[in-house]
Design an enzyme around this catalytic site. Structure first.
Site, short mmCIF file in Angstrom:
data_model
loop_
_atom_site.label_atom_id
_atom_site.label_comp_id
_atom_site.label_asym_id
_atom_site.label_seq_id
_atom_site.Cartn_x
_atom_site.Cartn_y
_atom_site.Cartn_z
N GLY A 39 0.77 -1.34 -0.39
CA GLY A 39 -0.06 0.17 0.36
C GLY A 39 0.75 1.11 -0.45
O GLY A 39 0.34 2.38 -0.73
N ASP A 98 -5.63 1.74 10.26
CA ASP A 98 -7.46 0.69 10.41
C ASP A 98 -7.41 0.61 11.67
O ASP A 98 -6.88 1.63 13.07
CB ASP A 98 -7.15 0.57 9.05
CG ASP A 98 -9.22 -0.27 9.48
OD1 ASP A 98 -9.94 0.80 9.66
OD2 ASP A 98 -9.45 -0.91 8.74
N PHE A 147 -14.38 3.03 3.39
CA PHE A 147 -12.78 2.54 2.52
C PHE A 147 -12.17 3.05 1.56
O PHE A 147 -12.95 3.25 0.83
CB PHE A 147 -13.62 0.49 1.79
CG PHE A 147 -12.46 -0.27 1.85
CD1 PHE A 147 -12.01 -0.75 2.77
CD2 PHE A 147 -12.04 -0.17 0.29
CE1 PHE A 147 -11.21 -2.02 2.94
CE2 PHE A 147 -10.77 -0.71 0.46
CZ PHE A 147 -10.17 -1.88 1.51
P1 IMP Z 1 -4.89 -2.21 10.13
O1 IMP Z 1 -3.82 -3.74 10.94
O2 IMP Z 1 -6.11 -2.62 10.03
O3 IMP Z 1 -4.47 -0.78 11.12
O4 IMP Z 1 -4.47 -2.31 8.44
C1 IMP Z 1 -3.79 -1.78 8.07
C2 IMP Z 1 -3.97 -1.79 6.76
O5 IMP Z 1 -5.15 -2.63 6.23
C3 IMP Z 1 -3.20 -1.15 5.73
O6 IMP Z 1 -1.91 -1.32 5.40
C4 IMP Z 1 -4.29 -1.68 4.28
O7 IMP Z 1 -3.48 -2.18 3.89
C5 IMP Z 1 -5.43 -1.79 4.60
N1 IMP Z 1 -6.60 -0.87 5.37
C6 IMP Z 1 -6.99 -0.52 5.96
N2 IMP Z 1 -8.19 -0.19 5.83
C7 IMP Z 1 -8.15 0.40 4.13
C8 IMP Z 1 -8.61 1.72 3.17
O8 IMP Z 1 -10.01 2.24 3.94
N3 IMP Z 1 -8.33 0.85 2.37
C9 IMP Z 1 -7.54 0.36 1.47
N4 IMP Z 1 -6.50 -0.21 2.38
C10 IMP Z 1 -6.99 -0.72 3.54
#
Ligand code: IMP
Ligand code: MG
Length: 174
Positions: A39, A98, A147
């Site tokens: 990402g 997230d 999202f």
């Molecule tokens: P976390 O571990 O839940 O904080 O997720 C982080 C990862 O989830 C990020 O590096 C993104 O790859 C993916 N992610 C979280 N939210 C989104 C979004 O709204 N769009 C795209 N990817 C997301």
């Protein structure tokens, strides 16, 4: 359906500001930027060029998602960094925070490996689903929910190449 939430012009401006802050804050340090793949590949490339210091750049790849829109809960490392990290000041560069699990796990990982410090720079800090308390040291934009895709962010590996960031209104139909 997708609706624009961050234009390419806004992103350029904000990435420049983040680069200037990091340049000021790490002026006397050896900084290692670590981009979180996939990402953050575009954000890391743009941010690095706004940092006016002799930095090192490496990447790590982690997987926490299947192809859906919610975190699987476990974070798997699929590619480690190649630069030595012991004693280094590290800046983790992430596209979006997230639940916070991924970045918290990475911070812990590099501290265990003996990094001198591990700071976090996220393009987007999304508050809605936070499960682990993490606060990015540098955050480009704060968004409440939804999202997002574009500028590196994907849904099922689509949309990463869009120059702007969009809110994907029906993520089950890419
Ligand atoms: P976390 O571990 O839940 O904080 O997720 C982080 C990862 O989830 C990020 O590096 C993104 O790859 C993916 N992610 C979280 N939210 C989104 C979004 O709204 N769009 C795209 N990817 C997301
Ligand atoms: Mg992703």
């Amino acid at each position: 359906m997708k609706k624009i939430v961050l234009s390419r012009q806004e992103i350029v401006k904000r990435v420049r500001e983040l680069g200037q802050m990091i340049t000021r804050d790490f002026a006397h340090d050896d900084l290692l930027l670590i981009g979180v793949l996939n990402g953050a590949f575009i954000f890391t490339a743009d941010l690095a060029r706004e940092i006016g210091l002799p930095i090192e750049i490496d990447f790590i790849r982690v997987a926490s998602y299947g192809s859906g829109t919610s975190s699987s809960g476990t974070v798997t490392f699929t590619k480690d960094v190649e630069r030595p990290v012991a004693g280094k000041k590290i800046m983790l560069v992430e596209d979006i925070i997230d639940t916070g699990r991924t970045i918290a796990r990475l911070q812990q990982h590099f501290l265990r490996l003996g990094a001198a410090s591990v700071h976090i720079c996220a393009l987007i800090d999304k508050k809605e689903r936070r499960e682990v308390e993490v606060h990015p040291d540098y955050a480009g934009f704060v968004v409440a929910e939804g999202f997002l895709v574009g500028y590196g962010l994907d849904f099922a590996e689509q949309y990463r190449n869009l120059p702007d960031v969009y809110h994907l209104e029906n993520p089950t139909q890419p």
